[in-house]
Write a protein that holds these residues in place. Structure first.
Motif, mmCIF file in Angstrom:
data_model
loop_
_atom_site.group_PDB
_atom_site.id
_atom_site.type_symbol
_atom_site.label_atom_id
_atom_site.label_comp_id
_atom_site.label_asym_id
_atom_site.label_seq_id
_atom_site.Cartn_x
_atom_site.Cartn_y
_atom_site.Cartn_z
ATOM 1 N N ASP A 798 0.825 -1.207 0.000
ATOM 2 C CA ASP A 798 0.000 0.000 0.000
ATOM 3 C C ASP A 798 0.860 1.258 0.000
ATOM 4 O OD1 ASP A 798 -1.510 2.196 1.864
ATOM 5 O OD2 ASP A 798 -2.958 1.080 0.645
ATOM 6 N N ASP A 799 1.973 1.221 0.727
ATOM 7 C CA ASP A 799 2.986 2.286 0.730
ATOM 8 C C ASP A 799 2.458 3.604 1.295
ATOM 9 O OD1 ASP A 799 5.585 3.117 0.328
ATOM 10 O OD2 ASP A 799 5.156 3.933 -1.673
ATOM 11 N N ASN A 800 1.441 3.526 2.149
ATOM 12 C CA ASN A 800 0.918 4.739 2.781
ATOM 13 C C ASN A 800 1.152 4.769 4.278
ATOM 14 O OD1 ASN A 800 -0.270 6.259 0.596
ATOM 15 N ND2 ASN A 800 -1.798 4.617 0.433
ATOM 16 N N TYR A 801 1.666 3.663 4.837
ATOM 17 C CA TYR A 801 1.796 3.574 6.291
ATOM 18 C C TYR A 801 3.221 3.263 6.727
ATOM 19 C CZ TYR A 801 -3.283 3.447 6.136
ATOM 20 O OH TYR A 801 -4.603 3.759 5.917
ATOM 21 N N GLY A 802 4.173 3.435 5.846
ATOM 22 C CA GLY A 802 5.545 3.080 6.181
ATOM 23 C C GLY A 802 5.790 1.588 5.967
ATOM 24 N N GLU A 803 6.968 1.109 6.418
ATOM 25 C CA GLU A 803 7.345 -0.296 6.236
ATOM 26 C C GLU A 803 6.993 -1.095 7.488
ATOM 27 O OE1 GLU A 803 11.272 -3.037 5.149
ATOM 28 O OE2 GLU A 803 11.392 -0.838 5.051
ATOM 29 N N TRP A 804 6.192 -2.146 7.295
ATOM 30 C CA TRP A 804 5.767 -3.018 8.397
ATOM 31 C C TRP A 804 6.180 -4.457 8.088
ATOM 32 C CZ3 TRP A 804 2.762 -1.978 12.906
ATOM 33 C CH2 TRP A 804 2.373 -0.643 13.061
ATOM 34 N N HIS A 805 6.586 -5.168 9.175
ATOM 35 C CA HIS A 805 6.904 -6.587 9.078
ATOM 36 C C HIS A 805 6.264 -7.306 10.255
ATOM 37 C CE1 HIS A 805 9.977 -6.286 5.871
ATOM 38 N NE2 HIS A 805 10.193 -5.073 6.396
ATOM 39 N N TYR A 806 6.144 -8.597 10.107
ATOM 40 C CA TYR A 806 5.605 -9.429 11.190
ATOM 41 C C TYR A 806 6.702 -10.384 11.659
ATOM 42 C CZ TYR A 806 2.776 -12.971 13.579
ATOM 43 O OH TYR A 806 2.260 -13.844 14.514
ATOM 44 N N LEU A 807 6.882 -10.450 12.989
ATOM 45 C CA LEU A 807 7.894 -11.325 13.592
ATOM 46 C C LEU A 807 7.211 -12.271 14.558
ATOM 47 C CD1 LEU A 807 11.437 -10.361 14.768
ATOM 48 C CD2 LEU A 807 9.973 -11.722 16.271
ATOM 49 N N PHE A 808 7.394 -13.592 14.309
ATOM 50 C CA PHE A 808 6.809 -14.630 15.160
ATOM 51 C C PHE A 808 7.952 -15.342 15.875
ATOM 52 C CE2 PHE A 808 5.447 -18.955 16.021
ATOM 53 C CZ PHE A 808 4.156 -18.800 16.523
ATOM 54 N N ALA A 809 7.947 -15.340 17.226
ATOM 55 C CA ALA A 809 9.064 -15.907 17.996
ATOM 56 C C ALA A 809 8.549 -16.914 19.015
ATOM 57 C CB ALA A 809 9.833 -14.793 18.696
ATOM 58 N N THR A 810 9.222 -18.077 19.049
ATOM 59 C CA THR A 810 8.899 -19.089 20.066
ATOM 60 C C THR A 810 9.775 -18.869 21.292
ATOM 61 O OG1 THR A 810 10.537 -20.641 19.254
ATOM 62 C CG2 THR A 810 8.342 -20.719 18.224
ATOM 63 N N GLU A 811 9.475 -19.613 22.346
ATOM 64 C CA GLU A 811 10.284 -19.518 23.557
ATOM 65 C C GLU A 811 11.754 -19.808 23.251
ATOM 66 O OE1 GLU A 811 7.566 -21.000 27.240
ATOM 67 O OE2 GLU A 811 7.859 -22.451 25.622
ATOM 68 N N THR A 812 12.002 -20.852 22.478
ATOM 69 C CA THR A 812 13.379 -21.237 22.164
ATOM 70 C C THR A 812 14.075 -20.149 21.376
ATOM 71 O OG1 THR A 812 12.793 -23.579 22.190
ATOM 72 C CG2 THR A 812 14.798 -22.958 20.983
ATOM 73 N N GLN A 813 13.394 -19.575 20.399
ATOM 74 C CA GLN A 813 13.997 -18.525 19.577
ATOM 75 C C GLN A 813 14.294 -17.284 20.407
ATOM 76 O OE1 GLN A 813 10.864 -18.418 16.690
ATOM 77 N NE2 GLN A 813 11.966 -19.694 15.194
ATOM 78 N N ILE A 814 13.441 -16.996 21.354
ATOM 79 C CA ILE A 814 13.682 -15.836 22.224
ATOM 80 C C ILE A 814 14.914 -16.084 23.092
ATOM 81 C CG2 ILE A 814 12.724 -14.463 24.121
ATOM 82 C CD1 ILE A 814 9.925 -15.065 22.928
ATOM 83 N N ARG A 815 15.058 -17.303 23.626
ATOM 84 C CA ARG A 815 16.242 -17.617 24.439
ATOM 85 C C ARG A 815 17.508 -17.548 23.599
ATOM 86 N NH1 ARG A 815 12.891 -21.662 26.626
ATOM 87 N NH2 ARG A 815 13.848 -23.224 25.248
ATOM 88 N N ASN A 816 17.442 -18.119 22.378
ATOM 89 C CA ASN A 816 18.636 -18.139 21.520
ATOM 90 C C ASN A 816 19.050 -16.751 21.067
ATOM 91 O OD1 ASN A 816 18.691 -20.898 21.757
ATOM 92 N ND2 ASN A 816 17.663 -21.278 19.771
#
Length: 831
Positions: A798-816
């Motif tokens: 859409d290019d009207n709201y800036g750059e957005w991304h989605y990040l999905f993190a599990t417990e293990t990924q957060i620890r690592n």
């Protein structure tokens, strides 16, 4: 020596027999004589309220003959205008069709035209001669510098002014026809009459002024006259199809008049002992100019059709027109329609008005009776049992509901005005009888003792009667949950308490941290839309089937409701009696015009491109084939109902086809401003860096949180992510999202509420979700993850709201990630 009027019952019966008085006229004469004889020689003003059409003229003539028999020799009849004056004079003219026979005493008639003659002066000097003066009230009023009055000037034959002569007559009786016009509010008119100092003034009217109720000595209502068969039965005529334009009303009235002409002729054929009577149309207009326009229209073909048969009567009418009016009852008269403004509203009486059209609103009871009264007289003097003869049709397409609603005014007797409403110093309203009227501006829940309004606001006090835990006395509603991820919640105000209570400090409302930005979250919303519509979507077969409904003419009917009166004991009841419908005539339209109308009906609903114009012609031809128009050279004409309904049918075809077009789901991004502020910060909130995690407890002391406070559902995911974001210099700001907030991602089975939003140092926005290892691969979790990733792509596109991304993190990924934002991105590999 003043004359004395006494009551003589035998004379009353004798006069009633000689004049062949109807019973209400006999009773009115009796009541008038009784009132005059009981006056004790003092001036009286009396009113006989006799319904229009019953015969006030007979009451007048019989009253004159009665007082003449008792020695009265001076009688002044006052009329409101020239038309009624001419009619009154004809009542005393044995050569006139309006002559009222039965009098023993033949008067000398004295009028504005002859009162200065020598013959009249001789009669004026003869004390034994009965003299009846017939003058308009305008001819009697006091002169001014601009206007002189001949009756006030000295007459050389009489040696005095006629007005002075009348003042000196000790036996002068005044009869005021249409008395309501001389009501005391019309000062100059009433003074002209009362200054004559007569024995009495007897007013005759069918519509007395409300202020004169105390003067009424006899009443006979229109409802009684209808019930007793002395007048015609009013019939309200209208169209149920809603058509109410003036041209249609007049065309319908002319159609009814032609039917009346047939019925009148058929009745006379069966009763040759009755004279010929030709029915007339009576039209009431709003102005002289309007009357001229209506007269021209009625003269056209399809209406009366003859200019010589339409008579316009206004204040500007010529003597020839007034003479034609006077002759309107004659079978030899060419007049078939009379068009008037106000000239013929009162007192003018002919027996052959059969149809009435009021093109001005019948706004009051008086106006209703006055206009209706012009057509109430029975054409043959008695009811004939032929409905079309015994009824007067009132064509009222635009006001029939009001007329039907006024049916009870036909039986009402004059009443005092409603009680006035009084307002005291405090603004309280009461009627004259003391009835209190509520003030609509004061709420009904007001406590009269305090002036404060009791409003139910949905608060729930605790057992002790106090409210705790909220601003302004609102109780705090507490929710606790063990769910790691609450996906939906009722839209209610709530705060989360910890299992462990701390020493509380006062709660306070707090807004964003100083310098923290507002975040515009692009929420994706679904819209169910329709595919583009074109006339090519309508098959010829559908258009032909729609047109088949109009293969025959559609008749139009005039509805007729009679106002039928009946006596029930001493009262009269007026009821609406539906009559048989009359088929109305319709204007005809050629098929070429119909083609144009149908194409126009189509193009009103689509764009007028070349393609759609061609489509409209194709559909029109198919529609007309269904309606029986099978060739381009077809020359038939359609009635107005068929034409209008075909146009509506074509419009319906387009609308239905438009409604059937295919549907498709579209999406749009709607800007949502975050955070929702202010928030209530609990006095027992923990420190984010000095206290350990406790579920659902507020934490303060953050470095990069947009808000001063945040609480969490799970320590191993949401809490850890908040700690990571708050300490990493690559993150400018972060914001906790809650499941009752406005920031969510729509899914196929509801709305998904992620955990956090972060704004990194490069100005990129991140929508972040933390999930336990055991739940990371659940089907509903994966479905939400996929929806959020799709959402992020659509926002970037859409290019009207800036750059957005989605990040999905599990417990293990957060620890690592070991507390590193860069490490978290490497571990999760977001798009």
């Amino acid at each position: 020596m003043a004359a004395s009027i006494t009551y003589d019952q035998a004379l009353i019966y004798e006069i009633a027999a000689r004049f062949d008085l109807r019973e209400p006229n006999r009773l009115a004469l009796k009541a008038t004589i009784q009132a005059l004889s009981s006056g004790g020689g003092e001036y009286q003003e009396l009113i006989a309220d006799l319904a229009t059409g019953v015969g006030k003229t007979f009451l007048m003539s019989s009253l004159i003959d009665y007082v003449a028999a008792q020695g009265v020799r001076h009688i002044l009849v006052v009329t409101p205008g020239s038309v009624i004056q001419r009619k009154t004079l004809s009542n005393f003219d044995a050569a006139s069709t309006k002559y009222v026979a039965g009098a023993d005493h033949q008067p000398v008639l004295i009028t504005p035209d002859n009162f200065q003659s020598g013959a009249v002066s001789v009669a004026l000097r003869d004390p034994n001669q009965l003299k009846v003066f017939v003058f308009n009230v305008q001819q009697l009023i006091r002169p001014s510098q601009q206007i002189s009055r001949k009756v006030r000037d000295v007459d050389e034959h009489l040696g005095d002014a006629l007005y002075a002569y009348l003042q000196q007559a000790e036996d002068l009786l005044i009869i005021a026809d249409e008395h309501h016009i001389y009501h005391e509010k019309a000062k100059s008119f009433s003074a002209a009459i009362r200054d004559l100092d007569p024995l009495a003034l007897v007013g005759l009217t069918a519509t007395p002024a409300a202020g004169d109720s105390s003067k009424v000595i006899f009443q006979y209502t229109l409802g009684e006259a209808i019930a007793d068969g002395h007048v015609k039965i009013p019939v309200i005529v209208y169209r149920k199809d809603g058509t109410k334009d003036e041209r249609t009303q007049l065309a319908d009235a002319c159609h009814l008049l032609r039917q009346k002409e047939v019925s009148y002729a058929q009745f006379v054929e069966t009763r040759p002992d009755f004279p010929q009577v030709k029915p007339i149309l009576f039209v009431v207009c709003s102005s002289i100019e309007h009357a001229g326009q209506v007269g021209q229209l009625l003269a056209q073909d399809g209406f009366i059709g003859d200019p010589g048969a339409v008579l316009e009567v206004t204040s500007q009418s010529s003597d020839e027109a007034l003479a034609a009016l006077a002759d309107a009852e004659s079978p030899k008269s060419p007049i078939r329609a009379i068009v008037s403004v106000n000239m013929l509203r009162e007192g003018w009486d002919v027996k052959n008005i059969a149809v009435i059209v009021a093109l001005r609103r019948l706004a009051s009871q008086t106006l209703t009776e006055q206009i209706l009264g012009r057509g109430l007289r029975l054409p043959f003097g008695v009811r004939t049992d032929a409905p079309m003869v015994d009824q007067v049709d009132v064509v009222a397409h635009d006001s029939y509901k009001q007329l039907l609603a006024q049916k009870d005014v036909l039986r009402q007797r004059i009443q005092a005005s409603p009680a006035a409403i009084e307002v005291d110093d405090q603004g309280a309203a009461t009627t004259a009888g003391g009835l209190s009227i509520p003030d609509p501006t004061v709420p009904t829940g007001t406590d009269s003792g305090t002036g404060e309004t009791d409003l139910a606001v949905g608060v729930f006090p605790e057992a002790g009667g106090s409210l705790t835990g909220g601003a302004n006395g609102l109780q705090v509603v507490t929710f606790t949950t063990d769910d790691d991820d609450v996906e939906s919640a009722a839209p209610a105000l709530f705060f989360i308490e910890s299992e462990e209570r701390r020493e509380e400090e006062p709660s306070e409302l707090r807004s964003r941290v100083e310098g923290a930005p507002q975040i515009t979250f692009p929420r994706r919303e679904a819209r169910l839309t329709f595919a583009a519509f074109t006339l090519a979507d309508i098959p010829d077969g559908d258009a032909q089937a729609a047109g088949a409904r109009f293969i025959s003419e559609v008749p139009s009917f005039l509805a007729k409701d009679a106002l039928v009166a009946s006596r029930e004991g001493g009262d009269v009841t007026i009821k609406v009696a539906p009559m048989k419908n009359v088929e109305a005539q319709q204007s005809l339209t050629g098929i070429d015009t119909i083609r144009q109308d149908l194409v126009a009906a189509i193009l009103r609903q689509v764009a007028e491109t070349v393609t759609e114009k061609n489509g409209a012609k194709r559909i029109m031809k198919a529609f007309l084939r269904g309606a029986g128009v099978t060739s381009e050279t077809h020359t038939a004409e359609w009635g107005e109902n068929r034409r209008q309904q075909a146009i509506n049918g074509m419009s319906t075809l387009i609308q239905q086809s438009y409604a059937k077009r295919s549907r498709q789901m579209t999406y749009e991004l709607v800007p949502i401003t975050l955070p929702i502020e202010p928030v209530l910060v609990d006095g027992s909130a923990r420190d984010a860096y000095n206290d350990g995690f406790v579920k659902h407890v507020q934490f303060v002391g953050w470095q990069r949180n947009v808000m001063p406070v945040a609480s969490f559902d799970a320590g191993s995911t949401e809490w850890k992510l908040a700690q990571l974001l708050d300490r990493d210099d690559s993150i400018r700001w972060w914001l906790r999202l809650y499941t009752n907030g406005p920031a969510y991602v729509p899914t196929t089975d509801g709305n998904y509420f992620p955990d956090l939003i972060a704004l990194d140092a490069q100005g990129v926005y991140w929508l972040i979700e933390g999930k336990s290892d055991k739940n990371a691969n659940d089907a509903d979790v994966l479905r939400k993850k996929e929806a959020a990733e799709h959402w992020a792509r659509s926002v970037r596109d859409d290019d009207n709201y800036g750059e957005w991304h989605y990040l999905f993190a599990t417990e293990t990924q957060i620890r690592n990630a070991a507390g590193s934002w860069a490490g978290l991105k490497v571990a999760t590999n977001p798009e």
